[in-house]
Scaffold this motif. Structure first.
Motif, PDB file in Angstrom:
ATOM      1  N   HIS A   1       9.579  -8.630  -4.031  1.00  7.29           N
ATOM      2  CA  HIS A   1       9.912 -10.043  -4.269  1.00  7.29           C
ATOM      3  C   HIS A   1       8.675 -10.908  -4.510  1.00  7.29           C
TER       4      HIS A   1
ATOM      5  N   ALA B   1       0.823  -1.209   0.000  1.00 12.61           N
ATOM      6  CA  ALA B   1       0.000   0.000   0.000  1.00 12.61           C
ATOM      7  C   ALA B   1       0.860   1.264   0.000  1.00 12.61           C
TER       8      ALA B   1
ATOM      9  N   MET C   1       2.152 -11.968   8.800  1.00 13.72           N
ATOM     10  CA  MET C   1       1.812 -12.824   7.661  1.00 13.72           C
ATOM     11  C   MET C   1       2.992 -13.069   6.708  1.00 13.72           C
TER      12      MET C   1
ATOM     13  N   LEU D   1      10.362  -2.170  -6.473  1.00 18.40           N
ATOM     14  CA  LEU D   1      10.830  -3.560  -6.509  1.00 18.40           C
ATOM     15  C   LEU D   1      10.131  -4.364  -5.418  1.00 18.40           C
TER      16      LEU D   1
ATOM     17  N   ALA E   1      -1.415 -12.205  12.760  1.00 18.65           N
ATOM     18  CA  ALA E   1      -1.518 -10.795  13.173  1.00 18.65           C
ATOM     19  C   ALA E   1      -1.755  -9.905  11.964  1.00 18.65           C
TER      20      ALA E   1
ATOM     21  N   MET F   1      -6.049  -9.382   0.563  1.00 21.18           N
ATOM     22  CA  MET F   1      -6.548 -10.195   1.690  1.00 21.18           C
ATOM     23  C   MET F   1      -7.351  -9.353   2.673  1.00 21.18           C
ATOM     24  N   SER F   2      -7.172  -8.043   2.619  1.00 25.22           N
ATOM     25  CA  SER F   2      -7.648  -7.197   3.710  1.00 25.22           C
ATOM     26  C   SER F   2      -9.165  -7.073   3.731  1.00 25.22           C
TER      27      SER F   2
ATOM     28  N   CYS G   1      11.219  -9.760  -7.554  1.00 21.82           N
ATOM     29  CA  CYS G   1      12.546  -9.148  -7.499  1.00 21.82           C
ATOM     30  C   CYS G   1      12.979  -8.992  -6.030  1.00 21.82           C
TER      31      CYS G   1
ATOM     32  N   VAL H   1      -0.986  -6.663  12.009  1.00 19.67           N
ATOM     33  CA  VAL H   1       0.106  -5.689  11.942  1.00 19.67           C
ATOM     34  C   VAL H   1       1.228  -6.015  12.920  1.00 19.67           C
TER      35      VAL H   1
HETATM   36  P1  FDA Z   1       2.961  -4.203   3.046  1.00 24.54           P
HETATM   37  O1  FDA Z   1       3.218  -5.343   3.957  1.00 24.54           O
HETATM   38  O2  FDA Z   1       1.610  -4.021   2.479  1.00 24.54           O
HETATM   39  O3  FDA Z   1       3.972  -4.270   1.822  1.00 24.54           O
HETATM   40  C1  FDA Z   1       5.327  -4.584   1.980  1.00 24.54           C
HETATM   41  C2  FDA Z   1       5.843  -5.162   0.686  1.00 24.54           C
HETATM   42  O4  FDA Z   1       7.263  -5.325   0.775  1.00 24.54           O
HETATM   43  C3  FDA Z   1       5.274  -6.524   0.383  1.00 24.54           C
HETATM   44  O5  FDA Z   1       4.668  -6.510  -0.883  1.00 24.54           O
HETATM   45  C4  FDA Z   1       6.487  -7.464   0.438  1.00 24.54           C
HETATM   46  O6  FDA Z   1       6.400  -8.498  -0.519  1.00 24.54           O
HETATM   47  C5  FDA Z   1       7.630  -6.516   0.123  1.00 24.54           C
HETATM   48  N1  FDA Z   1       8.951  -6.943   0.632  1.00 24.54           N
HETATM   49  C6  FDA Z   1       9.285  -7.258   1.907  1.00 24.54           C
HETATM   50  N2  FDA Z   1      10.590  -7.575   1.970  1.00 24.54           N
HETATM   51  C7  FDA Z   1      11.095  -7.465   0.694  1.00 24.54           C
HETATM   52  C8  FDA Z   1      12.386  -7.666   0.118  1.00 24.54           C
HETATM   53  N3  FDA Z   1      13.460  -8.032   0.835  1.00 24.54           N
HETATM   54  N4  FDA Z   1      12.533  -7.486  -1.226  1.00 24.54           N
HETATM   55  C9  FDA Z   1      11.480  -7.093  -1.983  1.00 24.54           C
HETATM   56  N5  FDA Z   1      10.228  -6.880  -1.480  1.00 24.54           N
HETATM   57  C10 FDA Z   1      10.051  -7.056  -0.157  1.00 24.54           C
HETATM   58  N6  FDA Z   1      -5.255  -2.505   7.445  1.00 24.54           N
HETATM   59  C11 FDA Z   1      -6.316  -1.681   7.246  1.00 24.54           C
HETATM   60  O7  FDA Z   1      -6.183  -0.467   7.405  1.00 24.54           O
HETATM   61  N7  FDA Z   1      -7.528  -2.197   6.850  1.00 24.54           N
HETATM   62  C12 FDA Z   1      -7.717  -3.538   6.640  1.00 24.54           C
HETATM   63  O8  FDA Z   1      -8.812  -3.965   6.228  1.00 24.54           O
HETATM   64  C13 FDA Z   1      -6.633  -4.401   6.904  1.00 24.54           C
HETATM   65  N8  FDA Z   1      -6.771  -5.754   6.778  1.00 24.54           N
HETATM   66  C14 FDA Z   1      -5.703  -6.573   6.918  1.00 24.54           C
HETATM   67  C15 FDA Z   1      -5.854  -7.944   6.740  1.00 24.54           C
HETATM   68  C16 FDA Z   1      -4.753  -8.795   6.855  1.00 24.54           C
HETATM   69  C17 FDA Z   1      -4.943 -10.265   6.688  1.00 24.54           C
HETATM   70  C18 FDA Z   1      -3.473  -8.253   7.158  1.00 24.54           C
HETATM   71  C19 FDA Z   1      -2.262  -9.137   7.268  1.00 24.54           C
HETATM   72  C20 FDA Z   1      -3.326  -6.879   7.356  1.00 24.54           C
HETATM   73  C21 FDA Z   1      -4.420  -6.035   7.245  1.00 24.54           C
HETATM   74  N9  FDA Z   1      -4.301  -4.651   7.443  1.00 24.54           N
HETATM   75  C22 FDA Z   1      -5.393  -3.838   7.262  1.00 24.54           C
HETATM   76  C23 FDA Z   1      -2.980  -4.033   7.706  1.00 24.54           C
HETATM   77  C24 FDA Z   1      -2.425  -3.479   6.370  1.00 24.54           C
HETATM   78  O9  FDA Z   1      -2.546  -4.476   5.381  1.00 24.54           O
HETATM   79  C25 FDA Z   1      -0.955  -3.077   6.519  1.00 24.54           C
HETATM   80  O10 FDA Z   1      -0.792  -2.211   7.611  1.00 24.54           O
HETATM   81  C26 FDA Z   1      -0.476  -2.398   5.249  1.00 24.54           C
HETATM   82  O11 FDA Z   1      -0.612  -3.284   4.161  1.00 24.54           O
HETATM   83  C27 FDA Z   1       0.963  -1.958   5.381  1.00 24.54           C
HETATM   84  O12 FDA Z   1       1.382  -1.452   4.144  1.00 24.54           O
HETATM   85  P2  FDA Z   1       2.912  -1.405   3.761  1.00 24.54           P
HETATM   86  O13 FDA Z   1       2.951  -0.946   2.348  1.00 24.54           O
HETATM   87  O14 FDA Z   1       3.665  -0.654   4.773  1.00 24.54           O
HETATM   88  O15 FDA Z   1       3.426  -2.909   3.857  1.00 24.54           O
END
Ligand code: FDA
Length: 392
Positions: free
Chosen positions: A33, A12, A163, A31, A335, A43-44, A128, A337
């Motif tokens: 992976h 996001a 997750m 980028l 979890a 999934m949210s 990637c 978050v």
């Molecule tokens: P996010 O985790 O979305 O993205 C991180 C990205 O980095 C991933 O695509 C990952 O693949 C990538 N990555 C990690 N390490 C890497 C590496 N070494 N090289 C390349 N890529 C790498 N919140 C909310 O407000 N409303 C909701 O309805 C929900 N529902 C929900 C359901 C479920 C099941 C979960 C697990 C979580 C939620 N949340 C939520 C929380 C919300 O999804 C979460 O806070 C945000 O997605 C965080 O966004 P980010 O972009 O910071 O991380």
């Protein structure tokens, strides 16, 4: 390959930030992976994405520095994001407590973000894995499974630890530490509780039952519903309070079904009714729940008139303050978050740039800013991504 901006993580925060930077004319590459982009968004909200909350404000976030989130949240608000969602004609509704969900599918939000990236000429590269970062005099060198990239500004949007099966890694924390930026202790939050064996044995019979409850712990209270599962306790009230719970703490549940619960029971008793306590409680609670909770509370099930007033008041008090000591949580596996993260003292709240490492930015969940359940975490992703996008 040399570019202006690299964003690590196409979640996001990363996708939203990349589009903002692209609209400013910056050459941006994202980028990730993962095979599938925006996995967590998809999934949210049970597949409908609770993409923001109408009442989002800094009070809905936990952080070592509760003031840090204020600037970003006020410069890119929930109303700004709602306007974008409306621009894309994504039908949505308020489910409860200001929580906005898509009518159809969370995929619409992912498609919107990818469309914004496309309009802003952002290149999004999936499959990637980013393996390491090096800093040269003017640039960052990003080593990936698909070769080397170079950029002026590097945005870390790799999320938290929750997750792992959706691609979560500790990579963002490692980058912070590599550049001397501390990471506050992290733990799973918005997560179901597990129970000690003796509680589990009795309460697992209630698996699938949901009741209204006010869950309290460490001076914080949430009035929502709680759900009994075969492993322990879940549901919104439990997920919310889990962010405030520390191992060893007891959680108090007020499961009083009505404000005038005690008065009603006393009035029924005084009317000399022959009704059993359980039959009276069945009016308020699922039947399965009543039998079990009376056993848990050690209350004999008798006709109401056989309790004296003091005994009935004591029974009501048990419903008012049901103390449960969780064994733990289900952890990062389920979890929503991660609580804690990159120490905000080392970041600019205006730009999200690391104070001591020009050109390095951290946004989204990797930062020590964690929202309540209800769309707040996505709002933080949009707000922090948006502000960083103005400066990278
Ligand atoms: P996010 O985790 O979305 O993205 C991180 C990205 O980095 C991933 O695509 C990952 O693949 C990538 N990555 C990690 N390490 C890497 C590496 N070494 N090289 C390349 N890529 C790498 N919140 C909310 O407000 N409303 C909701 O309805 C929900 N529902 C929900 C359901 C479920 C099941 C979960 C697990 C979580 C939620 N949340 C939520 C929380 C919300 O999804 C979460 O806070 C945000 O997605 C965080 O966004 P980010 O972009 O910071 O991380």
């Amino acid at each position: 390959m040399k570019t202006d901006v690299i964003v690590i993580g196409a979640g996001a925060a990363g996708l939203f930030c990349a589009a903002q930077a692209g609209f400013r004319g910056r050459n941006v590459v994202v980028l990730d992976h993962a095979k599938r982009l925006g996995g967590k968004i998809l999934m949210s909200g049970g597949g409908r994405c609770n993409f923001t909350n109408m009442y989002a404000s800094p009070e809905n976030f936990l952080s070592n520095n509760p003031h840090f989130c204020k600037s970003a949240l006020s410069r890119y608000t929930q109303w700004d994001f709602i306007a974008l969602v409306n621009q894309y004609d994504i039908a949505h509704h308020e489910k409860t407590l200001g929580q906005l969900f898509c009518d159809d599918s969370a995929k619409q939000i992912v498609d919107m973000l990818l469309s914004e990236c496309q309009k802003a000429n952002v290149r999004v590269v999936n499959r990637c894995p980013v393996e390491g970062i090096e800093k040269t005099a003017n640039d960052f060198v990003v080593n990936t499974g698909n070769g080397q990239y170079q950029c002026e500004s590097l945005v870390v949007a790799t999320g938290g630890l929750s997750m792992p099966k959706l691609g979560a890694t500790p990579f963002g924390y490692k980058i912070a530490e590599q550049f001397g930026i501390p990471v506050t202790p992290v733990r799973a939050a918005l997560v179901p509780f597990t129970l000690h064996d003796e509680d589990k044995e009795v309460l697992s019979e209630l698996s699938g039952v949901s009741i209204d409850a006010a869950a309290s712990c460490n001076n914080t209270q949430f009035n929502e519903s709680m759900l009994f599962t075969h492993r322990g306790l879940s549901g919104p009230a439990v997920l919310q309070i889990s962010s405030f719970w520390e191992p060893g703490d007891t959680v108090s549940f007020d499961i009083t079904p009505a404000a005038d619960f005690t008065e009603k029971l006393l009035a029924l008793r005084n009317s000399n009714t022959n009704s059993l306590l359980s039959n009276v409680l069945n009016e308020w609670f699922p039947k399965r729940f009543v039998q079990t909770i009376l056993a848990v509370f050690g209350i004999d099930n008798k006709p109401l008139k056989q309790y004296n007033e003091k005994q009935l008041i004591a029974i009501c008090n048990r419903f008012n303050d049901w103390q449960v000591k969780p064994n733990g949580t289900e952890g990062y596996r389920t979890a929503e978050v991660t609580l804690g993260g990159v120490d905000t003292d080392y970041l600019s709240s205006k730009t999200m740039e690391a104070k001591q490492v020009p050109g390095l930015y951290f946004i989204g969940e990797v930062v020590d800013v964690t929202g309540w359940l209800g769309g707040y975490n996505f709002q933080w992703a949009w707000s922090s991504g948006w502000v960083a996008g103005q400066y990278v």
